[in-house]
Enzyme design. Structure first.
Site, PDB file in Angstrom:
ATOM      1  N   ASP A  15      -4.753 -10.666  -0.250  1.00  0.00           N
ATOM      2  CA  ASP A  15      -3.412 -11.242  -0.109  1.00  0.00           C
ATOM      3  C   ASP A  15      -2.592 -11.052  -1.384  1.00  0.00           C
ATOM      4  O   ASP A  15      -3.077 -11.326  -2.490  1.00  0.00           O
ATOM      5  CB  ASP A  15      -3.532 -12.736   0.218  1.00  0.00           C
ATOM      6  N   HIS A  16      -1.366 -10.577  -1.244  1.00  0.00           N
ATOM      7  CA  HIS A  16      -0.454 -10.329  -2.366  1.00  0.00           C
ATOM      8  C   HIS A  16      -1.031  -9.353  -3.394  1.00  0.00           C
ATOM      9  O   HIS A  16      -0.848  -9.507  -4.595  1.00  0.00           O
ATOM     10  CB  HIS A  16      -0.030 -11.648  -3.030  1.00  0.00           C
ATOM     11  N   GLU A  51      -0.980  -3.729  11.574  1.00  0.00           N
ATOM     12  CA  GLU A  51      -0.197  -3.348  10.398  1.00  0.00           C
ATOM     13  C   GLU A  51       1.273  -3.715  10.611  1.00  0.00           C
ATOM     14  O   GLU A  51       1.984  -4.093   9.678  1.00  0.00           O
ATOM     15  CB  GLU A  51      -0.339  -1.853  10.152  1.00  0.00           C
ATOM     16  N   HIS A  98       3.350  -4.688   3.942  1.00  0.00           N
ATOM     17  CA  HIS A  98       3.220  -5.074   5.357  1.00  0.00           C
ATOM     18  C   HIS A  98       2.810  -6.539   5.439  1.00  0.00           C
ATOM     19  O   HIS A  98       2.131  -7.056   4.542  1.00  0.00           O
ATOM     20  CB  HIS A  98       2.139  -4.259   6.063  1.00  0.00           C
ATOM     21  N   HIS A 119       4.969   0.427  -0.356  1.00  0.00           N
ATOM     22  CA  HIS A 119       5.705  -0.504   0.506  1.00  0.00           C
ATOM     23  C   HIS A 119       4.753  -1.593   0.974  1.00  0.00           C
ATOM     24  O   HIS A 119       3.552  -1.516   0.736  1.00  0.00           O
ATOM     25  CB  HIS A 119       6.310   0.239   1.713  1.00  0.00           C
ATOM     26  N   CYS A 129       5.613   6.841   4.256  1.00  0.00           N
ATOM     27  CA  CYS A 129       4.482   5.959   3.931  1.00  0.00           C
ATOM     28  C   CYS A 129       3.832   6.352   2.604  1.00  0.00           C
ATOM     29  O   CYS A 129       2.992   5.617   2.078  1.00  0.00           O
ATOM     30  CB  CYS A 129       3.431   5.986   5.042  1.00  0.00           C
ATOM     31  N   HIS A 142       0.845  -1.196   0.000  1.00  0.00           N
ATOM     32  CA  HIS A 142       0.000   0.000   0.000  1.00  0.00           C
ATOM     33  C   HIS A 142       0.881   1.247   0.000  1.00  0.00           C
ATOM     34  O   HIS A 142       2.087   1.182   0.185  1.00  0.00           O
ATOM     35  CB  HIS A 142      -0.989   0.005   1.176  1.00  0.00           C
TER      36      HIS A 142
HETATM   37 NI    NI Z   1       2.370   1.244   5.571  1.00  0.00          NI
END
Ligand code: NI
Length: 135
Positions: free
Chosen positions: A78-79, A123, A40, A38, A34, A15
């Site tokens: 997911d992914h 997160e 998580h 990137h 942010c 995200h």
């Molecule tokens: Ni983040």
């Protein structure tokens, strides 16, 4: 007698916190690094409150809860890139707060029998946001 039971699942996703209506420098001021894309390792924890069913001894079958979380949330995020790839997240900045609300909304129709439930989105190992339908 009311109890709470819980199930956690995890997913990996990318995200970036960036408001398309703002300039790059305004986004950097608000969100710092942010703003850059990137990833998580997210954890989703769903806590269901309810009475124990005398027939099963369960508040809820937690395998069923796991299946619901996977079906409604994990398989779809997911992914993925949460900013672009998930239709029901479009128009929402994918913060942990907004994800908790979006995930709760996804589960609501599937958890009609629960008197109350909460969704907590981790997160990182140190940060989470939780929503329980209070508006
Ligand atoms: Ni983040």
């Amino acid at each position: 007698m009311k109890l709470r039971v819980s199930r956690r699942e995890s997913f990996n996703a990318a995200h970036q916190l960036s408001d398309p209506n703002l300039s790059d420098s305004e986004n950097h001021q608000l969100f710092g690094k942010c703003t850059n894309l990137h990833g998580h390792n997210y954890v989703v924890e769903v806590v269901v409150s309810g009475q124990v069913d005398p027939a099963t001894g369960y508040v809820m079958d937690l395998k069923r809860l796991s299946d619901l979380i996977c079906e409604e949330i994990i398989e779809q995020v997911d992914h993925r890139n949460l900013n672009t790839d998930v239709p029901w997240l479009h128009g929402r900045l994918p913060t942990a707060e907004n994800l908790a609300v979006a995930f709760w909304d996804r589960l609501k129709p599937r958890l009609q029998n629960a008197t109350r439930f909460a969704v907590r989105v981790w997160e990182t190992e140190k940060t989470w946001a939780e929503y329980s339908g209070d508006g």
